[in-house]
Design a protein around this motif. Structure first.
Motif, PDB file in Angstrom:
ATOM      1  N   MET A   1       0.840  -1.187   0.000  1.00  0.00           N
ATOM      2  CA  MET A   1       0.000   0.000   0.000  1.00  0.00           C
ATOM      3  C   MET A   1       0.880   1.244   0.000  1.00  0.00           C
ATOM      4  N   ARG A   2       0.486   2.215  -0.820  1.00  0.00           N
ATOM      5  CA  ARG A   2       1.178   3.504  -0.837  1.00  0.00           C
ATOM      6  C   ARG A   2       0.443   4.462   0.090  1.00  0.00           C
ATOM      7  N   TRP A   3       1.197   5.230   0.850  1.00  0.00           N
ATOM      8  CA  TRP A   3       0.608   6.209   1.765  1.00  0.00           C
ATOM      9  C   TRP A   3       0.354   7.505   1.008  1.00  0.00           C
ATOM     10  N   THR A   4      -0.707   7.499   0.203  1.00  0.00           N
ATOM     11  CA  THR A   4      -1.108   8.695  -0.518  1.00  0.00           C
ATOM     12  C   THR A   4      -2.198   9.406   0.271  1.00  0.00           C
ATOM     13  N   ILE A   5      -2.436  10.655  -0.076  1.00  0.00           N
ATOM     14  CA  ILE A   5      -3.510  11.400   0.603  1.00  0.00           C
ATOM     15  C   ILE A   5      -4.859  10.699   0.448  1.00  0.00           C
ATOM     16  N   PRO A   6      -5.234  10.232  -0.759  1.00  0.00           N
ATOM     17  CA  PRO A   6      -6.518   9.521  -0.860  1.00  0.00           C
ATOM     18  C   PRO A   6      -6.591   8.289   0.046  1.00  0.00           C
ATOM     19  N   ASN A   7      -5.510   7.513   0.127  1.00  0.00           N
ATOM     20  CA  ASN A   7      -5.532   6.324   0.980  1.00  0.00           C
ATOM     21  C   ASN A   7      -5.627   6.696   2.457  1.00  0.00           C
ATOM     22  N   ILE A   8      -4.930   7.746   2.864  1.00  0.00           N
ATOM     23  CA  ILE A   8      -4.995   8.205   4.256  1.00  0.00           C
ATOM     24  C   ILE A   8      -6.415   8.666   4.593  1.00  0.00           C
ATOM     25  N   LEU A   9      -7.036   9.401   3.674  1.00  0.00           N
ATOM     26  CA  LEU A   9      -8.411   9.866   3.908  1.00  0.00           C
ATOM     27  C   LEU A   9      -9.384   8.690   4.005  1.00  0.00           C
ATOM     28  N   THR A  10      -9.182   7.683   3.180  1.00  0.00           N
ATOM     29  CA  THR A  10     -10.053   6.504   3.211  1.00  0.00           C
ATOM     30  C   THR A  10      -9.883   5.754   4.527  1.00  0.00           C
ATOM     31  N   ILE A  11      -8.643   5.589   4.980  1.00  0.00           N
ATOM     32  CA  ILE A  11      -8.388   4.934   6.265  1.00  0.00           C
ATOM     33  C   ILE A  11      -9.028   5.744   7.398  1.00  0.00           C
ATOM     34  N   ALA A  12      -8.932   7.064   7.312  1.00  0.00           N
ATOM     35  CA  ALA A  12      -9.557   7.920   8.327  1.00  0.00           C
ATOM     36  C   ALA A  12     -11.070   7.700   8.359  1.00  0.00           C
ATOM     37  N   GLY A  60      -4.523   7.059  -7.696  1.00  0.00           N
ATOM     38  CA  GLY A  60      -5.366   5.890  -7.485  1.00  0.00           C
ATOM     39  C   GLY A  60      -4.511   4.677  -7.173  1.00  0.00           C
ATOM     40  N   SER A  61      -5.072   3.759  -6.397  1.00  0.00           N
ATOM     41  CA  SER A  61      -4.336   2.540  -6.045  1.00  0.00           C
ATOM     42  C   SER A  61      -5.318   1.392  -5.883  1.00  0.00           C
ATOM     43  N   ALA A  62      -4.788   0.181  -5.981  1.00  0.00           N
ATOM     44  CA  ALA A  62      -5.622  -1.002  -5.761  1.00  0.00           C
ATOM     45  C   ALA A  62      -6.156  -1.006  -4.328  1.00  0.00           C
ATOM     46  N   PHE A  63      -5.318  -0.590  -3.383  1.00  0.00           N
ATOM     47  CA  PHE A  63      -5.744  -0.519  -1.982  1.00  0.00           C
ATOM     48  C   PHE A  63      -6.927   0.438  -1.835  1.00  0.00           C
ATOM     49  N   GLY A  64      -6.818   1.609  -2.440  1.00  0.00           N
ATOM     50  CA  GLY A  64      -7.893   2.588  -2.364  1.00  0.00           C
ATOM     51  C   GLY A  64      -9.171   2.096  -3.014  1.00  0.00           C
ATOM     52  N   LYS A  65      -9.039   1.441  -4.167  1.00  0.00           N
ATOM     53  CA  LYS A  65     -10.225   0.913  -4.858  1.00  0.00           C
ATOM     54  C   LYS A  65     -10.911  -0.167  -4.039  1.00  0.00           C
ATOM     55  N   MET A  66     -10.115  -0.935  -3.282  1.00  0.00           N
ATOM     56  CA  MET A  66     -10.691  -1.973  -2.434  1.00  0.00           C
ATOM     57  C   MET A  66     -11.329  -1.371  -1.186  1.00  0.00           C
TER      58      MET A  66
END
Length: 192
Positions: A1-12, A60-66
């Motif tokens: 997983m890449r620590w991108t802003i979109p992924n951080i927001l999704t985790i939040a 975009g990332s696979a992690f974010g899409k999931m």
């Protein structure tokens, strides 16, 4: 997983989902209502922001899409439980929430069963998510106003119920759309 802003927001958003229910354990009303409302609105807005940033800046990332649809569903499901707790088991609340919850579970199961077969998110499904989040926000706001003794509570509650029913209709339509698109694949698998 890449620590991108979109992924951080999704985790939040995933973390915020259970906090919406926990707020009512940690704080008295009406403070709990206002905190839960602010948390829900803030987390809901991250759904739009993370998608925009992911597309705009190619993050975009696979992690974010999931995780993104899981975060949305967690927010909606937990907030539906909170709304049931706040307003009780009346037909005007229970029926639309049952439609919403049933569709979310069925479509999640369908996506899992289909595996590699992709069911693209439609524009109507995005409107469905928006309608759900707006309706739940208005209902949380109505609860906050009611707990604070405001005369506006009844009017806001009526608007929230209308929005909840609109969200339920959109939810049912998009659920049917996904099953109609998956039917050929399901039929083919039955033959194999």
């Amino acid at each position: 997983m890449r620590w991108t802003i979109p992924n951080i927001l999704t985790i939040a958003r995933v973390i915020a989902a259970p906090m919406i229910g926990l707020i009512y354990v940690l704080f008295d009303r009406p403070a709990a209502d206002w905190i839960a409302l602010a948390l829900f609105i803030g987390a809901s807005l991250t759904d739009f922001v993370d998608g925009y940033i992911a597309r705009r800046f190619n993050q975009g990332s696979a992690f974010g899409k999931m995780l993104d649809p899981i975060a949305d569903k967690a927010m909606v499901i937990i907030t539906c439980a909170v709304v049931l707790g706040l307003f009780g088991l009346t037909v005007w609340i229970v029926l639309p929430l049952m439609i919403i919850l049933l569709r979310e579970v069925l479509v999640s199961g369908l996506r899992e069963f289909l595996g590699e077969v992709k069911l693209d998110v439609t524009q109507l499904a995005k409107w469905k998510t928006t309608a759900q989040m707006v309706a739940l926000s208005v209902l949380l706001g109505a609860s906050a106003l009611d707990a604070g003794g405001s005369d506006l509570a009844g009017m806001v509650m009526g608007g929230g119920l209308a929005l909840l029913w609109l969200a339920a209709v959109l939810t049912a339509v998009t659920g049917w759309d996904y099953f109609a698109k998956a039917l050929p694949v399901l039929t083919e698998r039955d033959k194999g």
